[in-house]
Design an enzyme around this catalytic site. Structure first.
Site, PDB file in Angstrom:
ATOM      1  N   GLY A 124      38.325  24.926  50.872  1.00  0.00           N
ATOM      2  CA  GLY A 124      38.057  24.215  52.126  1.00  0.00           C
ATOM      3  C   GLY A 124      36.953  24.861  52.947  1.00  0.00           C
ATOM      4  O   GLY A 124      37.209  25.776  53.729  1.00  0.00           O
ATOM      5  N   LEU A 125      35.742  24.376  52.739  1.00  0.00           N
ATOM      6  CA  LEU A 125      34.596  24.874  53.509  1.00  0.00           C
ATOM      7  C   LEU A 125      34.148  23.797  54.502  1.00  0.00           C
ATOM      8  O   LEU A 125      34.026  24.042  55.693  1.00  0.00           O
ATOM      9  CB  LEU A 125      33.452  25.239  52.535  1.00  0.00           C
ATOM     10  CG  LEU A 125      32.155  25.753  53.150  1.00  0.00           C
ATOM     11  CD1 LEU A 125      32.376  27.081  53.843  1.00  0.00           C
ATOM     12  CD2 LEU A 125      31.092  25.926  52.039  1.00  0.00           C
ATOM     13  N   GLU A 369      28.743  20.080  46.850  1.00  0.00           N
ATOM     14  CA  GLU A 369      28.340  21.460  46.544  1.00  0.00           C
ATOM     15  C   GLU A 369      26.877  21.732  46.930  1.00  0.00           C
ATOM     16  O   GLU A 369      26.148  22.437  46.243  1.00  0.00           O
ATOM     17  CB  GLU A 369      28.630  21.804  45.076  1.00  0.00           C
ATOM     18  CG  GLU A 369      30.117  21.593  44.806  1.00  0.00           C
ATOM     19  CD  GLU A 369      30.675  22.303  43.607  1.00  0.00           C
ATOM     20  OE1 GLU A 369      30.182  23.373  43.268  1.00  0.00           O
ATOM     21  OE2 GLU A 369      31.631  21.756  43.034  1.00  0.00           O
TER      22      GLU A 369
HETATM   23  C1  LIG Z   1      34.065  13.443  47.046  1.00  0.00           C
HETATM   24  C2  LIG Z   1      33.692  14.706  47.752  1.00  0.00           C
HETATM   25  C3  LIG Z   1      34.271  15.903  47.379  1.00  0.00           C
HETATM   26  C4  LIG Z   1      33.978  17.080  48.080  1.00  0.00           C
HETATM   27  N1  LIG Z   1      34.655  18.245  47.771  1.00  0.00           N
HETATM   28  C5  LIG Z   1      34.511  19.319  48.601  1.00  0.00           C
HETATM   29  C6  LIG Z   1      35.346  20.480  48.435  1.00  0.00           C
HETATM   30  O1  LIG Z   1      36.170  20.559  47.521  1.00  0.00           O
HETATM   31  N2  LIG Z   1      35.198  21.504  49.324  1.00  0.00           N
HETATM   32  C7  LIG Z   1      34.310  21.471  50.359  1.00  0.00           C
HETATM   33  O2  LIG Z   1      34.252  22.421  51.134  1.00  0.00           O
HETATM   34  N3  LIG Z   1      33.488  20.392  50.520  1.00  0.00           N
HETATM   35  C8  LIG Z   1      33.585  19.326  49.679  1.00  0.00           C
HETATM   36  N4  LIG Z   1      32.781  18.211  49.865  1.00  0.00           N
HETATM   37  C9  LIG Z   1      31.835  18.218  50.967  1.00  0.00           C
HETATM   38  C10 LIG Z   1      30.368  18.287  50.554  1.00  0.00           C
HETATM   39  O3  LIG Z   1      30.066  19.552  50.026  1.00  0.00           O
HETATM   40  C11 LIG Z   1      29.544  17.919  51.788  1.00  0.00           C
HETATM   41  O4  LIG Z   1      29.727  16.530  52.011  1.00  0.00           O
HETATM   42  C12 LIG Z   1      28.081  18.249  51.647  1.00  0.00           C
HETATM   43  O5  LIG Z   1      27.889  19.635  51.610  1.00  0.00           O
HETATM   44  C13 LIG Z   1      27.229  17.652  52.782  1.00  0.00           C
HETATM   45  O6  LIG Z   1      27.791  17.916  54.027  1.00  0.00           O
HETATM   46  P1  LIG Z   1      27.964  16.700  55.071  1.00  0.00           P
HETATM   47  O7  LIG Z   1      28.716  15.624  54.359  1.00  0.00           O
HETATM   48  O8  LIG Z   1      28.563  17.256  56.301  1.00  0.00           O
HETATM   49  O9  LIG Z   1      26.510  16.192  55.357  1.00  0.00           O
HETATM   50  P2  LIG Z   1      25.512  16.772  56.480  1.00  0.00           P
HETATM   51  O10 LIG Z   1      25.472  18.249  56.397  1.00  0.00           O
HETATM   52  O11 LIG Z   1      25.858  16.159  57.780  1.00  0.00           O
HETATM   53  O12 LIG Z   1      24.114  16.195  55.986  1.00  0.00           O
HETATM   54  C14 LIG Z   1      23.691  14.863  56.263  1.00  0.00           C
HETATM   55  C15 LIG Z   1      22.274  14.700  55.688  1.00  0.00           C
HETATM   56  O13 LIG Z   1      21.370  15.602  56.345  1.00  0.00           O
HETATM   57  C16 LIG Z   1      20.717  16.420  55.393  1.00  0.00           C
HETATM   58  N5  LIG Z   1      20.507  17.742  55.922  1.00  0.00           N
HETATM   59  C17 LIG Z   1      21.403  18.528  56.579  1.00  0.00           C
HETATM   60  N6  LIG Z   1      20.826  19.711  56.896  1.00  0.00           N
HETATM   61  C18 LIG Z   1      19.559  19.693  56.398  1.00  0.00           C
HETATM   62  C19 LIG Z   1      18.472  20.603  56.396  1.00  0.00           C
HETATM   63  N7  LIG Z   1      18.588  21.828  56.921  1.00  0.00           N
HETATM   64  N8  LIG Z   1      17.307  20.237  55.823  1.00  0.00           N
HETATM   65  C20 LIG Z   1      17.178  19.007  55.258  1.00  0.00           C
HETATM   66  N9  LIG Z   1      18.178  18.103  55.233  1.00  0.00           N
HETATM   67  C21 LIG Z   1      19.350  18.430  55.786  1.00  0.00           C
HETATM   68  C22 LIG Z   1      21.681  16.473  54.200  1.00  0.00           C
HETATM   69  O14 LIG Z   1      21.001  16.844  53.007  1.00  0.00           O
HETATM   70  C23 LIG Z   1      22.212  15.048  54.183  1.00  0.00           C
HETATM   71  O15 LIG Z   1      21.292  14.213  53.551  1.00  0.00           O
HETATM   72  C24 LIG Z   1      33.030  17.053  49.136  1.00  0.00           C
HETATM   73  C25 LIG Z   1      32.410  15.845  49.469  1.00  0.00           C
HETATM   74  C26 LIG Z   1      32.747  14.683  48.827  1.00  0.00           C
HETATM   75  C27 LIG Z   1      32.120  13.400  49.279  1.00  0.00           C
END
Ligand SMILES: Cc1cc2nc3c(=O)[nH]c(=O)nc-3n(C[C@H](O)[C@H](O)[C@H](O)COP(=O)(O)OP(=O)(O)OC[C@H]3O[C@@H](n4cnc5c(N)ncnc54)[C@H](O)[C@@H]3O)c2cc1C
Length: 388
Positions: A124-125, A369
């Site tokens: 859970g990150l 990831e």
């Molecule tokens: C089915 C599924 C399973 C998952 N499993 C896990 C899990 O087991 N554990 C866990 O911890 N997480 C998990 N995740 C979470 C996943 O890792 C995150 O959704 C992902 O890291 C993106 O974070 P966010 O959704 O908050 O998007 P945001 O961080 O809000 O990003 C939104 C958009 O902005 C862009 N963006 C953000 N910052 C920057 C930057 N600095 N430069 C350029 N572009 C940027 C992103 O690339 C993206 O396009 C899962 C997600 C899904 C959908």
């Protein structure tokens, strides 16, 4: 260094392929349709030893290499992306942090069941307000006597709420550093702890047969001894865990690309238009050539990164290789599903053909990831660019 798979890896690939064909392929469409997480099949993968590939024998694993894990993930993902990610997250995100950072007691307590595939662990990150910016975690843990009291929420957590989930490892703010930055630690939270709730599963675009939940923590108390690794090092530990995870999720993408290649190749030989198979037409054949290029290139990048890991290469080199493999393989997988769906024409849009499922399943590969943008950020930083 050679990135060729050994004869043992190739033999192992065949045994996993046979399992995937017999135990997963015939049922994947139904699980997808019913959004069913097949616990029996997950445990069968466990009995085959897939969750224990990289774990030492003392915890029930086979003490194998990371390359074998990538081979297994690729073969499972080639028939079903949901089961591919279940295995990938189960080992890469569930077992890995406990194995790498856990105390002997924590390992003895949690690993035997996880390594055997009897139980699953979540990682859970991500939170509602912090995904890419995972250091902005708002979940807090306060030490009260001999207990951590956790309050906050996690979002999109794989393998976190299934009936066989035994534990979730989470990051939480445990204080503030002298420079004002948050001190983030990792804490092990057993399933069933009062105040810890895995909420209803998400209604996802794809990966319907995988287990993904929002998690909430309300005055959730766990023993102080559930701290994973050093206090204040939790964020770094999670980022290191993600380096391995990126190669492993790239293997899920490789399975997807190879499935698209095989399905398209077969269909292009069968489907006839204008009196000849569509594979006669360069417009179709050349797209399938591109799928072969993507499969070969992704394979080389992934097994290079895995070989670096197995050889104990310097962290910086492995980190860069992992981000490159993840970026290329996952973006190629999305392209590959678009190509395969196009080759299948209208049938590609019908759920009776697996290409439609692969098309829905692929998109998340570019997000989970670490998004493609975050991979580009890491690669640019690895090149020494002053990108923010
Ligand atoms: C089915 C599924 C399973 C998952 N499993 C896990 C899990 O087991 N554990 C866990 O911890 N997480 C998990 N995740 C979470 C996943 O890792 C995150 O959704 C992902 O890291 C993106 O974070 P966010 O959704 O908050 O998007 P945001 O961080 O809000 O990003 C939104 C958009 O902005 C862009 N963006 C953000 N910052 C920057 C930057 N600095 N430069 C350029 N572009 C940027 C992103 O690339 C993206 O396009 C899962 C997600 C899904 C959908």
């Amino acid at each position: 260094m050679s990135y060729e798979l050994s004869p043992e890896h190739r033999e192992f690939r065949h045994s996993v392929r046979d399992f995937a064909q017999a135990e997963i392929a015939p049922y994947a469409a139904e699980w997808d349709r019913k959004h069913h997480f097949p616990v029996d099949t997950v445990q069968k993968m466990g009995r085959l030893g897939l969750f224990g590939l990289t774990a030492p024998e003392e915890f029930g694993g086979s003490g194998g290499d990371f390359t074998s894990l990538c081979v297994a993930i690729e073969e499972i993902a080639k028939v079903d992306q949901s089961m591919g990610i279940t295995l990938e997250a189960g080992v890469g995100l569930g077992i890995n942090p406990i194995l790498t950072f856990g105390t002997d007691e924590q390992k003895q307590q949690w690993l035997p069941d996880l390594v055997s595939g009897r139980r699953l662990a979540g990682f859970g990150l991500t939170e509602p307000e912090s995904g890419s910016d995972a250091g902005a975690t708002r979940t807090r843990a306060v030490l009260d006597g001999q207990e951590w009291v956790i309050n906050g929420a996690k979002q999109f957590i794989t393998n976190s709420g299934s009936e066989i989930t035994s534990v979730v490892t989470v990051t939480a703010r445990t204080g503030e550093r002298p420079d004002g930055r948050p001190e983030i630690s990792a804490i092990i939270v057993p399933a069933g702890t009062p105040g810890f709730l895995a909420e209803a599963p998400y209604d996802k675009l794809g990966w319907h047969a995988s287990d993904t939940h929002p998690l909430s923590f309300t005055d959730c108390r766990v023993p102080a001894a559930n701290l994973l690794g050093e206090r204040g090092k939790g964020f770094g530990q999670f980022l290191a865990t993600l380096d391995d995870g990126r190669v492993a999720i790239a293997a899920v993408a490789l399975g997807c690309i190879k499935a698209c290649l095989e399905m398209s190749l077969e269909y292009a030989g069968e489907r006839r238009t204008f009196g000849v198979p569509i594979g006669t037409k360069q417009g179709v054949a050349f797209q399938i050539s591109d799928l072969q290029v993507m499969a070969n290139a992704a394979e080389l990048l992934i097994y290079k990164a895995a070989a670096l890991k197995d050889a104990g290469a310097p962290m910086k080199e492995f980190k860069q290789a992992a981000a490159i493999a993840k970026l290329y393989a996952t973006e190629s997988a999305v392209t590959a599903t678009r190509v395969a769906t196009q080759v299948f024409g209208g049938y590609g849009f019908m759920e009776e053909y697996p290409v439609a499922r692969f098309y829905r399943d692929a998109k998340i590969l570019e997000i989970g990831e670490g998004t493609s943008e975050i991979q580009r950020l890491l690669i640019a930083r690895g090149l020494g660019l002053p990108v923010e």
